[in-house]
Design a protein around this motif. Structure first.
Motif, mmCIF file in Angstrom:
data_model
loop_
_atom_site.group_PDB
_atom_site.id
_atom_site.type_symbol
_atom_site.label_atom_id
_atom_site.label_comp_id
_atom_site.label_asym_id
_atom_site.label_seq_id
_atom_site.Cartn_x
_atom_site.Cartn_y
_atom_site.Cartn_z
ATOM 1 N N ARG A 93 0.833 -1.207 0.000
ATOM 2 C CA ARG A 93 0.000 0.000 0.000
ATOM 3 C C ARG A 93 0.868 1.257 0.000
ATOM 4 N N LEU A 94 1.942 1.225 0.788
ATOM 5 C CA LEU A 94 2.790 2.404 0.937
ATOM 6 C C LEU A 94 3.429 2.803 -0.378
ATOM 7 N N PHE A 95 3.963 1.821 -1.105
ATOM 8 C CA PHE A 95 4.726 2.125 -2.314
ATOM 9 C C PHE A 95 3.885 2.105 -3.581
ATOM 10 N N ALA A 96 2.595 1.781 -3.460
ATOM 11 C CA ALA A 96 1.708 1.845 -4.623
ATOM 12 C C ALA A 96 1.205 3.257 -4.857
ATOM 13 N N ARG A 97 1.403 4.141 -3.891
ATOM 14 C CA ARG A 97 0.890 5.498 -4.012
ATOM 15 C C ARG A 97 1.736 6.332 -4.981
ATOM 16 N N PRO A 98 1.111 7.180 -5.780
ATOM 17 C CA PRO A 98 1.900 8.085 -6.632
ATOM 18 C C PRO A 98 2.624 9.114 -5.772
ATOM 19 N N MET A 99 3.799 9.492 -6.190
ATOM 20 C CA MET A 99 4.561 10.500 -5.472
ATOM 21 C C MET A 99 3.855 11.854 -5.576
ATOM 22 N N PRO A 100 3.989 12.689 -4.563
ATOM 23 C CA PRO A 100 3.369 14.020 -4.623
ATOM 24 C C PRO A 100 4.195 14.970 -5.479
ATOM 25 N N ASP A 101 3.664 16.134 -5.719
ATOM 26 C CA ASP A 101 4.430 17.238 -6.290
ATOM 27 C C ASP A 101 5.298 17.768 -5.158
ATOM 28 N N TRP A 102 6.599 17.510 -5.240
ATOM 29 C CA TRP A 102 7.486 17.862 -4.136
ATOM 30 C C TRP A 102 7.627 19.371 -3.951
ATOM 31 N N ALA A 103 7.179 20.150 -4.925
ATOM 32 C CA ALA A 103 7.206 21.606 -4.792
ATOM 33 C C ALA A 103 5.976 22.137 -4.065
ATOM 34 N N ASP A 104 5.027 21.252 -3.782
ATOM 35 C CA ASP A 104 3.765 21.638 -3.146
ATOM 36 C C ASP A 104 3.792 21.186 -1.685
ATOM 37 N N ARG A 105 3.987 22.143 -0.783
ATOM 38 C CA ARG A 105 4.119 21.833 0.645
ATOM 39 C C ARG A 105 2.928 21.052 1.172
ATOM 40 N N GLY A 119 0.844 8.083 4.460
ATOM 41 C CA GLY A 119 1.811 7.044 4.813
ATOM 42 C C GLY A 119 1.726 6.661 6.270
ATOM 43 N N ALA A 120 1.518 7.661 7.126
ATOM 44 C CA ALA A 120 1.404 7.395 8.560
ATOM 45 C C ALA A 120 0.199 6.521 8.855
ATOM 46 N N GLU A 121 -0.903 6.774 8.171
ATOM 47 C CA GLU A 121 -2.104 5.954 8.379
ATOM 48 C C GLU A 121 -1.832 4.505 8.017
ATOM 49 N N ILE A 122 -1.094 4.275 6.942
ATOM 50 C CA ILE A 122 -0.763 2.911 6.524
ATOM 51 C C ILE A 122 0.149 2.239 7.542
ATOM 52 N N ALA A 140 2.023 13.332 11.751
ATOM 53 C CA ALA A 140 2.916 13.153 10.606
ATOM 54 C C ALA A 140 2.786 14.292 9.613
ATOM 55 N N ARG A 141 1.566 14.769 9.410
ATOM 56 C CA ARG A 141 1.347 15.904 8.498
ATOM 57 C C ARG A 141 2.092 17.144 8.994
ATOM 58 N N ALA A 142 1.986 17.402 10.290
ATOM 59 C CA ALA A 142 2.636 18.587 10.860
ATOM 60 C C ALA A 142 4.155 18.493 10.770
ATOM 61 N N GLU A 153 1.094 0.929 22.183
ATOM 62 C CA GLU A 153 0.201 1.633 21.256
ATOM 63 C C GLU A 153 0.947 2.375 20.154
ATOM 64 N N ALA A 154 2.262 2.125 20.020
ATOM 65 C CA ALA A 154 3.074 2.876 19.057
ATOM 66 C C ALA A 154 3.395 2.040 17.827
ATOM 67 N N ALA A 155 3.697 2.744 16.733
ATOM 68 C CA ALA A 155 4.160 2.105 15.496
ATOM 69 C C ALA A 155 5.596 2.554 15.241
#
Length: 280
Positions: A145-157, A167-170, A178-180, A259-261
């Motif tokens: 699941r993690l690596f099947a995702r398309p990469m984001p636009d790295w210029a878009d914060r 990724g954190a949810e997976i 993780a977003r912060a 309770e941690a990953a």
């Protein structure tokens, strides 16, 4: 946050606590923000100088070519020893998380005089790639699941932050946290070139790093007090990896966060800080 020149490179650091207090050096995995602010603050409140730092090719540290790193795992270990020496105060308590935990293991073995204690969080005792047969590998379903995702636009914060949250949810981590963190990492990344962003956000430079020779068989030679911290729900480096490290380092204490990953959650910061402070 500031920088310091050691071992022929520039290293990004952030210091918490009294400069004259016993040093706890926190190796990022790969950026310093892998270590929660609250944990650093707890260590400082416990009478330590907590200094977290960026590995090469991340944050404020020297960035060259993450797709073809001209250094090895042992160079990163030597960086830790040089940084401990430059910051002064005698042997340091060295802590590493994720791939920073690999750096910390090798640093403690190659430079034993530089360190007085060792904390290894969410890591394993073999280099990136297939593990030994007795060690659990990455959770296959999660990795698919993690690596099947398309990469984001790295210029878009915002896109990068959302990618990190997904990724954190997976992986079983807190998506909001993780977003912060990803947004803060983006702000500190020197440019939006995909290899540089991936080195900062995903630690991909480690997959190209020379990590030979093996060090697992040397773990019984570590003589400093050692704490091994691992999330019960870690799908990237399953908990059996931490259990193996704790078995193989004489006298090591294993702290499993139920309770941690992969990340140290806010609810566990007090417990982890207390265990680290107890090492000395």
């Amino acid at each position: 946050m500031t920088t310091i020149d050691v071992n022929g490179i520039t290293v990004g650091i952030e210091s918490f606590g009294d400069d004259g207090a016993p040093l706890v050096l926190l190796a990022g995995g790969t950026t310093m923000l892998s270590w929660p602010d609250a944990l650093c603050e707890r260590l400082a409140a416990g009478g330590r100088r907590a200094v977290r730092y960026d590995l090469r090719d991340s944050g404020e540290s020297t960035t060259a070519d993450p797709e073809a790193p001209a250094y090895t795992l042992r160079d990163l270990a030597a960086d830790a020893a040089a940084l401990a020496d430059a910051l002064g105060g005698g042997p340091a308590h060295l802590a590493g998380i994720g791939v920073g935990g690999m750096v910390a293991q090798v640093a403690a073995l190659d430079h034993p005089g530089a360190f007085s204690a060792l904390t290894l969080a969410g890591t394993r005792a073999v280099a990136p790639g297939p593990p030994d047969e007795d060690l659990p590998d990455h959770d296959r379903a999660a990795m698919s699941r993690l690596f099947a995702r398309p990469m984001p636009d790295w210029a878009d914060r915002e896109a990068v932050a959302e990618f990190a949250a997904g990724g954190a949810e997976i992986l079983g981590d807190d998506p909001a946290a993780a977003r912060a963190v990803a947004a803060r990492v983006w702000d500190r990344t020197p440019g939006t070139a995909p290899p540089v962003q991936m080195a900062n956000q995903l630690g991909m430079v480690f997959s190209r790093l020379d990590c030979a020779p093996r060090w697992r068989e040397r773990l019984p030679g570590i003589e400093v007090p050692t704490l091994v911290v691992h999330g019960r729900r870690d799908r990237f480096f399953p908990v059996g990896n931490g259990e193996a490290i704790a078995r193989e380092i004489p006298g090591a204490r294993l702290l499993v966060l139920e309770e941690a990953a992969t990340a140290i959650p806010g609810a566990a910061v007090g417990e982890v800080a207390g265990a680290m402070l107890a090492l000395g």
